[in-house]
Enzyme design. Structure first.
Site, PDB file in Angstrom:
ATOM      1  N   TYR A 163      38.304  -8.285   4.240  1.00 31.29           N
ATOM      2  CA  TYR A 163      38.580  -9.361   5.202  1.00 31.29           C
ATOM      3  C   TYR A 163      39.990  -9.217   5.794  1.00 31.29           C
ATOM      4  CZ  TYR A 163      38.841 -14.342   6.655  1.00 31.29           C
ATOM      5  OH  TYR A 163      38.987 -15.517   7.341  1.00 31.29           O
ATOM      6  N   LYS A 167      40.927  -8.748   9.666  1.00 28.90           N
ATOM      7  CA  LYS A 167      41.659  -9.803  10.364  1.00 28.90           C
ATOM      8  C   LYS A 167      42.936  -9.280  11.024  1.00 28.90           C
ATOM      9  CE  LYS A 167      39.137 -13.403  10.124  1.00 28.90           C
ATOM     10  NZ  LYS A 167      38.364 -13.705  11.357  1.00 28.90           N
TER      11      LYS A 167
HETATM   12  P1  NAI Z   1      32.331 -21.279   9.217  1.00 25.66           P
HETATM   13  O1  NAI Z   1      31.566 -20.528   8.182  1.00 25.66           O
HETATM   14  O2  NAI Z   1      32.295 -22.753   9.182  1.00 25.66           O
HETATM   15  O3  NAI Z   1      31.912 -20.817  10.679  1.00 25.66           O
HETATM   16  C1  NAI Z   1      31.676 -19.478  10.998  1.00 25.66           C
HETATM   17  C2  NAI Z   1      30.453 -19.407  11.880  1.00 25.66           C
HETATM   18  O4  NAI Z   1      30.248 -18.035  12.274  1.00 25.66           O
HETATM   19  C3  NAI Z   1      29.182 -19.871  11.180  1.00 25.66           C
HETATM   20  O5  NAI Z   1      28.560 -20.886  11.927  1.00 25.66           O
HETATM   21  C4  NAI Z   1      28.336 -18.610  11.117  1.00 25.66           C
HETATM   22  O6  NAI Z   1      26.924 -18.869  11.218  1.00 25.66           O
HETATM   23  C5  NAI Z   1      28.839 -17.818  12.303  1.00 25.66           C
HETATM   24  N1  NAI Z   1      28.543 -16.387  12.160  1.00 25.66           N
HETATM   25  C6  NAI Z   1      28.705 -15.612  11.072  1.00 25.66           C
HETATM   26  N2  NAI Z   1      28.303 -14.358  11.328  1.00 25.66           N
HETATM   27  C7  NAI Z   1      27.888 -14.341  12.627  1.00 25.66           C
HETATM   28  C8  NAI Z   1      27.369 -13.329  13.470  1.00 25.66           C
HETATM   29  N3  NAI Z   1      27.179 -12.077  13.017  1.00 25.66           N
HETATM   30  N4  NAI Z   1      27.085 -13.624  14.750  1.00 25.66           N
HETATM   31  C9  NAI Z   1      27.249 -14.895  15.214  1.00 25.66           C
HETATM   32  N5  NAI Z   1      27.704 -15.903  14.432  1.00 25.66           N
HETATM   33  C10 NAI Z   1      28.036 -15.630  13.158  1.00 25.66           C
HETATM   34  O7  NAI Z   1      33.844 -20.765   9.090  1.00 25.66           O
HETATM   35  P2  NAI Z   1      35.210 -21.256   9.780  1.00 25.66           P
HETATM   36  O8  NAI Z   1      36.127 -21.643   8.682  1.00 25.66           O
HETATM   37  O9  NAI Z   1      34.951 -22.196  10.877  1.00 25.66           O
HETATM   38  O10 NAI Z   1      35.766 -19.860  10.342  1.00 25.66           O
HETATM   39  C11 NAI Z   1      35.838 -19.540  11.708  1.00 25.66           C
HETATM   40  C12 NAI Z   1      36.737 -18.320  11.864  1.00 25.66           C
HETATM   41  O11 NAI Z   1      38.046 -18.628  11.405  1.00 25.66           O
HETATM   42  C13 NAI Z   1      36.292 -17.104  11.044  1.00 25.66           C
HETATM   43  O12 NAI Z   1      36.510 -15.936  11.774  1.00 25.66           O
HETATM   44  C14 NAI Z   1      37.194 -17.154   9.846  1.00 25.66           C
HETATM   45  O13 NAI Z   1      37.336 -15.884   9.243  1.00 25.66           O
HETATM   46  C15 NAI Z   1      38.468 -17.658  10.461  1.00 25.66           C
HETATM   47  N6  NAI Z   1      39.393 -18.273   9.528  1.00 25.66           N
HETATM   48  C16 NAI Z   1      39.130 -19.476   8.989  1.00 25.66           C
HETATM   49  C17 NAI Z   1      40.027 -20.038   8.114  1.00 25.66           C
HETATM   50  C18 NAI Z   1      39.835 -21.384   7.565  1.00 25.66           C
HETATM   51  O14 NAI Z   1      40.761 -21.884   6.902  1.00 25.66           O
HETATM   52  N7  NAI Z   1      38.702 -22.047   7.800  1.00 25.66           N
HETATM   53  C19 NAI Z   1      41.226 -19.331   7.665  1.00 25.66           C
HETATM   54  C20 NAI Z   1      41.453 -18.086   8.358  1.00 25.66           C
HETATM   55  C21 NAI Z   1      40.541 -17.587   9.241  1.00 25.66           C
END
Ligand code: NAI
Length: 300
Positions: A163, A167
């Protein structure tokens, strides 16, 4: 201060069915944008698919009087997501690369599949969506792109070698696209957010997850994507109502005379000078960075 509007703009938000992506999508739609709600709808570890994730967010936006369309493709088929924007709205202006999964394991236990899947969703997926949108942004001489990094990439984290690689790799891509897009008014920036979501629910106490609302991250995304915003290639940490910008810091360094062979012993002798951050530099680009080395060619 005038309101930041996105009237007439078409926005793609990947992974918009949950968490941060959903919050970004709702905010863009509320400010006049037409939004492609992309979400594969799989689990947080990238298994399965469920169309309802994207559909529910489209319903929310429509109920509030906004305009949105669902797309259920994986970001690894990013060209289809861009085609969906063109088919439904005739253009694309803003791309929010947000979709993500986790496959956390200590490096000792990490499989090649864990590595590949995380790379494919975060890096290849962001490449595919952005690469398909790029010719349209170039041609219309307007584009705003966000990549979503993470503190894990900036600082490293136990169990997240895959990851973290993905990132910080995204920020490398963002910095290069910022340079390539500059002449065509394509502004590219990276955020490293922190927010309560299903992704962080397993690693943070429920009370903190509840407090760290995605809505504390989204306003920065809107700011960076507005047509008035020109600062490009930057990286911001954002969460809990706090926002800061990062840049590289390099020690002033030590130049050895090039007329003599450079030895490991000479490096050991100068180690404190090499690693001393008093009067540190902050190179803003590759040319600035290389000057210290080229300048030392005069040190004979
Ligand atoms: P989340 O799990 O709530 O949302 C991620 C969404 O991406 C999900 O709805 C999932 O179905 C969708 N997804 C996954 N693989 C996919 C694909 N191949 N094609 C289309 N959609 C896909 O997670 P969150 O926390 O909202 O994360 C959003 C972004 O922020 C991610 O890239 C995560 O790595 C990044 N991030 C989040 C942090 C946090 O504190 N929540 C911290 C650092 C980064």
């Amino acid at each position: 201060m005038s309101t930041l509007n996105f009237d007439d703009k078409v926005v793609i938000v990947t992974g918009a069915g949950n968490g941060l992506g959903r919050s970004h999508a709702l905010a863009f739609a509320a400010r006049g944008a037409r939004v492609v709600i992309n979400d594969l709808g799989g689990s947080a570890t990238g298994e399965g698919a469920d169309r309802s994730a994207a559909d529910k967010v489209v319903d929310e936006i429509t109920a509030a009087g906004g305009e949105a369309v669902a797309n259920h493709d994986s970001v690894t088929d990013g060209d289809r997501i861009v085609q969906c924007a063109l088919d439904n709205f005739g253009r694309v202006d803003i791309v929010i690369n947000n979709a993500g999964i986790l496959r956390d394991k200590s490096f000792h236990n990490m499989t090649e599949d864990d590595w590949d899947l995380v790379y494919n969703v975060h890096v290849k997926g962001a490449f595919k969506v952005t690469h398909a949108a790029w010719p349209h942004l170039r041609e219309q001489e307007y584009g705003r792109i966000i990549f979503t990094a993470s503190a894990a990439g900036i600082y490293g984290n136990f169990g997240q070698a895959n990851y973290a690689m993905a990132k910080l790799g995204l920020h490398g891509m963002a910095q290069s696209l910022a340079i390539e897009g500059a002449k065509r008014n394509i502004v590219v920036n990276t955020i490293a957010p922190i927010a309560g979501s299903r992704m962080t629910a397993t690693i943070m106490p429920p009370q903190i997850v509840e407090q760290l609302k995605p809505e504390f991250v989204t306003p920065l995304v809107l700011t960076l994507c507005h047509e008035a915003h020109r600062d490009s290639g930057s990286l911001y940490e954002v969460g809990a109502g706090w926002i800061g910008k990062l840049h590289w810091e390099r020690s002033k360094g030590h130049g050895f005379p090039i007329s003599q062979p450079l030895t490991p012993e000479a490096i050991v002798e100068q180690w404190s000078a090499i690693t001393d951050f008093t009067d540190a530099d902050h190179p803003g680009n590759g040319q600035e960075a290389i000057m210290a080395m080229l300048g030392n060619l005069q040190n004979t």
